[in-house]
Scaffold this motif. Structure first.
Motif, mmCIF file in Angstrom:
data_model
loop_
_atom_site.group_PDB
_atom_site.id
_atom_site.type_symbol
_atom_site.label_atom_id
_atom_site.label_comp_id
_atom_site.label_asym_id
_atom_site.label_seq_id
_atom_site.Cartn_x
_atom_site.Cartn_y
_atom_site.Cartn_z
ATOM 1 N N MET A 156 9.026 18.188 -8.660
ATOM 2 C CA MET A 156 8.990 16.756 -8.354
ATOM 3 C C MET A 156 8.304 16.523 -7.019
ATOM 4 N N ALA A 157 7.445 15.487 -6.969
ATOM 5 C CA ALA A 157 6.684 15.208 -5.746
ATOM 6 C C ALA A 157 6.373 13.722 -5.644
ATOM 7 N N PRO A 158 6.312 13.189 -4.417
ATOM 8 C CA PRO A 158 5.947 11.783 -4.206
ATOM 9 C C PRO A 158 4.434 11.612 -4.188
ATOM 10 N N ILE A 159 3.931 10.746 -5.048
ATOM 11 C CA ILE A 159 2.496 10.534 -5.195
ATOM 12 C C ILE A 159 2.129 9.144 -4.686
ATOM 13 N N LEU A 160 1.076 9.079 -3.882
ATOM 14 C CA LEU A 160 0.537 7.816 -3.374
ATOM 15 C C LEU A 160 -0.895 7.684 -3.879
ATOM 16 N N HIS A 161 -1.276 6.499 -4.339
ATOM 17 C CA HIS A 161 -2.640 6.270 -4.824
ATOM 18 C C HIS A 161 -3.486 5.650 -3.722
ATOM 19 N N LEU A 162 -4.646 6.247 -3.479
ATOM 20 C CA LEU A 162 -5.623 5.703 -2.539
ATOM 21 C C LEU A 162 -6.932 5.508 -3.291
ATOM 22 N N GLY A 163 -7.332 4.258 -3.459
ATOM 23 C CA GLY A 163 -8.587 3.993 -4.148
ATOM 24 C C GLY A 163 -8.630 4.548 -5.554
ATOM 25 N N GLY A 164 -7.480 4.632 -6.220
ATOM 26 C CA GLY A 164 -7.439 5.145 -7.577
ATOM 27 C C GLY A 164 -7.251 6.644 -7.671
ATOM 28 N N ASP A 165 -7.274 7.356 -6.539
ATOM 29 C CA ASP A 165 -7.084 8.804 -6.539
ATOM 30 C C ASP A 165 -5.655 9.143 -6.112
ATOM 31 N N ARG A 166 -5.185 10.296 -6.544
ATOM 32 C CA ARG A 166 -3.785 10.677 -6.357
ATOM 33 C C ARG A 166 -3.638 11.643 -5.177
ATOM 34 N N TYR A 167 -2.675 11.325 -4.304
ATOM 35 C CA TYR A 167 -2.372 12.173 -3.154
ATOM 36 C C TYR A 167 -0.870 12.419 -3.091
ATOM 37 N N THR A 168 -0.517 13.635 -2.714
ATOM 38 C CA THR A 168 0.889 14.006 -2.591
ATOM 39 C C THR A 168 1.334 13.885 -1.143
ATOM 40 N N ILE A 169 2.435 13.179 -0.922
ATOM 41 C CA ILE A 169 2.990 13.063 0.430
ATOM 42 C C ILE A 169 3.776 14.333 0.741
ATOM 43 N N VAL A 170 3.401 14.989 1.829
ATOM 44 C CA VAL A 170 4.021 16.250 2.224
ATOM 45 C C VAL A 170 5.156 16.012 3.211
ATOM 46 N N ASN A 171 4.987 15.042 4.080
ATOM 47 C CA ASN A 171 5.979 14.791 5.124
ATOM 48 C C ASN A 171 5.806 13.368 5.648
ATOM 49 N N ILE A 172 6.911 12.746 6.075
ATOM 50 C CA ILE A 172 6.869 11.410 6.676
ATOM 51 C C ILE A 172 7.628 11.439 7.995
ATOM 52 N N ASP A 190 0.803 -1.219 0.000
ATOM 53 C CA ASP A 190 0.000 0.000 0.000
ATOM 54 C C ASP A 190 0.840 1.275 0.000
ATOM 55 N N LEU A 191 2.148 1.157 0.172
ATOM 56 C CA LEU A 191 3.008 2.332 0.294
ATOM 57 C C LEU A 191 3.906 2.500 -0.924
ATOM 58 N N LYS A 192 3.376 2.188 -2.075
ATOM 59 C CA LYS A 192 4.099 2.353 -3.335
ATOM 60 C C LYS A 192 4.084 3.828 -3.740
ATOM 61 N N ILE A 193 5.260 4.386 -3.987
ATOM 62 C CA ILE A 193 5.401 5.802 -4.300
ATOM 63 C C ILE A 193 5.700 5.997 -5.785
ATOM 64 N N PHE A 194 4.976 6.930 -6.398
ATOM 65 C CA PHE A 194 5.243 7.345 -7.767
ATOM 66 C C PHE A 194 5.905 8.726 -7.690
ATOM 67 N N CYS A 195 7.195 8.785 -7.995
ATOM 68 C CA CYS A 195 7.909 10.057 -7.944
ATOM 69 C C CYS A 195 7.719 10.750 -9.287
ATOM 70 N N GLU A 196 6.916 11.814 -9.305
ATOM 71 C CA GLU A 196 6.506 12.447 -10.552
ATOM 72 C C GLU A 196 6.992 13.887 -10.639
ATOM 73 N N GLY A 197 7.146 14.374 -11.868
ATOM 74 C CA GLY A 197 7.562 15.749 -12.099
ATOM 75 C C GLY A 197 9.060 15.859 -12.288
ATOM 76 N N GLU A 198 9.514 17.076 -12.500
ATOM 77 C CA GLU A 198 10.927 17.342 -12.704
ATOM 78 C C GLU A 198 11.351 18.563 -11.895
ATOM 79 N N GLY A 199 12.614 18.568 -11.478
ATOM 80 C CA GLY A 199 13.167 19.722 -10.776
ATOM 81 C C GLY A 199 12.397 20.057 -9.515
ATOM 82 N N ASN A 200 12.075 21.345 -9.350
ATOM 83 C CA ASN A 200 11.361 21.796 -8.156
ATOM 84 C C ASN A 200 9.918 21.292 -8.097
#
Length: 290
Positions: free
Chosen positions: A79-95, A67-77
């Motif tokens: 770039m953001a870590p994306i997590l899918h929940l139920g098919g929807d996209r969420y950005t991880i802000v902090n861990i 469940d903790l599969k990360i999609f690292c998307e974007g380029e340069g500034n």
């Protein structure tokens, strides 16, 4: 008496119904940690392309909790870590690895203006994930009341009318709870509105010196603060043993434990100390929050 061929087919299906345990893995695939945007990503999170088909297994195995599969998307500034929940996209802000918690926000909301329009509820059916005690919620009712209909005075304090908000008719936002239920039932908002969603938010932005912030004017800022989830460490006993031996639990795409990933490309049956029986193929126990 069962036909021998039918019996053989039955035995084959039983034996191969569960995935085979791993025997080796590519340790270069499972990095200790990596940076994505402003967030350090490490086990039990893993990069989406850090999965591979093992020679002795017919599907991908992971370098962490499924469940903790990360999609690292974007380029340069951007770039953001994306997590899918139920098919929807969420950005991880902090861990926070010590607390086993992380903060994430709706990716579309974070990238939108100060008057975002949410488009879905949050689906949290994952076995490892649950909300923390910081949970609060906002209830949205969109595209309400046709032209010419009289808007009840009680609803005007909840109407979204900030610059940049899009939609047909009028829309409302409430802090989900007793007042929201009473008002929505009193005026049958479900019958007057085309869409409604309840989304989690962190409770801290809703509290200021003991007083609620001004809603709806500041709802966008509350959404952009995101919400907090926690992960259950080692949902199975065999995963606990693996992690206690400094290994990483590997799972199949359908959340079946495959083995304990150790240094040097070695795989422990249940830990990195050489002990244990064949890995269990049962799905991890359900979260206490589900």
């Amino acid at each position: 008496m069962a036909h021998p061929l039918r019996l053989l087919v039955f035995v084959f299906l039983v034996v191969h119904a569960s995935p085979l345990p791993l025997s080796t893995y590519d340790d270069s695939m499972c990095s200790e940690s990596f940076r994505c945007g402003d967030v350090d990503i490490a086990y039990p999170f893993f990069l989406s392309n850090a999965t591979q088909v093992s020679p002795d297994y017919t599907s991908n195995y992971s370098c962490g909790y499924t469940d903790l599969k990360i999609f690292c998307e974007g380029e340069g500034n951007a770039m953001a870590p994306i997590l899918h929940l139920g098919g929807d996209r969420y950005t991880i802000v902090n861990i926070s690895y010590d607390k086993h918690t992380f903060i994430l926000g709706d990716t579309d909301v974070l990238r939108g203006n100060n008057c975002p329009r949410v488009s879905h509820d949050v689906s949290l059916g994952q076995a490892w994930l649950g909300y923390t005690d910081s949970l609060s919620s906002l209830a949205f009712f969109f595209d309400c009341y046709d032209a010419g209909e009289v808007l009840p005075p009680d609803l005007k304090d909840h109407q979204i009318n900030c610059t940049g908000f899009s939609g047909d008719g009028v829309s409302f936002v409430f802090v989900a709870g007793y007042e929201e239920r009473n008002v929505s039932q009193k005026y049958d908002l479900a019958g007057h509105c085309n869409h409604s969603f309840v989304v989690p938010v962190h409770e801290d932005p809703l509290l200021g010196s003991g007083q609620q912030l001004m809603l709806p004017a500041e709802y966008g800022g509350v959404l952009k603060k995101g919400f907090e989830l926690e992960w259950n460490q080692g949902a199975e006993q065999v995963c606990n043993l693996c992690e206690q031996s400094d290994g990483r639990c590997s799972y199949s795409e359908n959340k079946q434990f495959l083995g304990c990933l150790c240094t040097g490309g070695k795989v422990g049956v249940q830990d990195c100390n050489g002990g244990g029986a064949t890995p269990a193929s049962a799905e991890p126990s359900s979260s206490k929050f589900s």
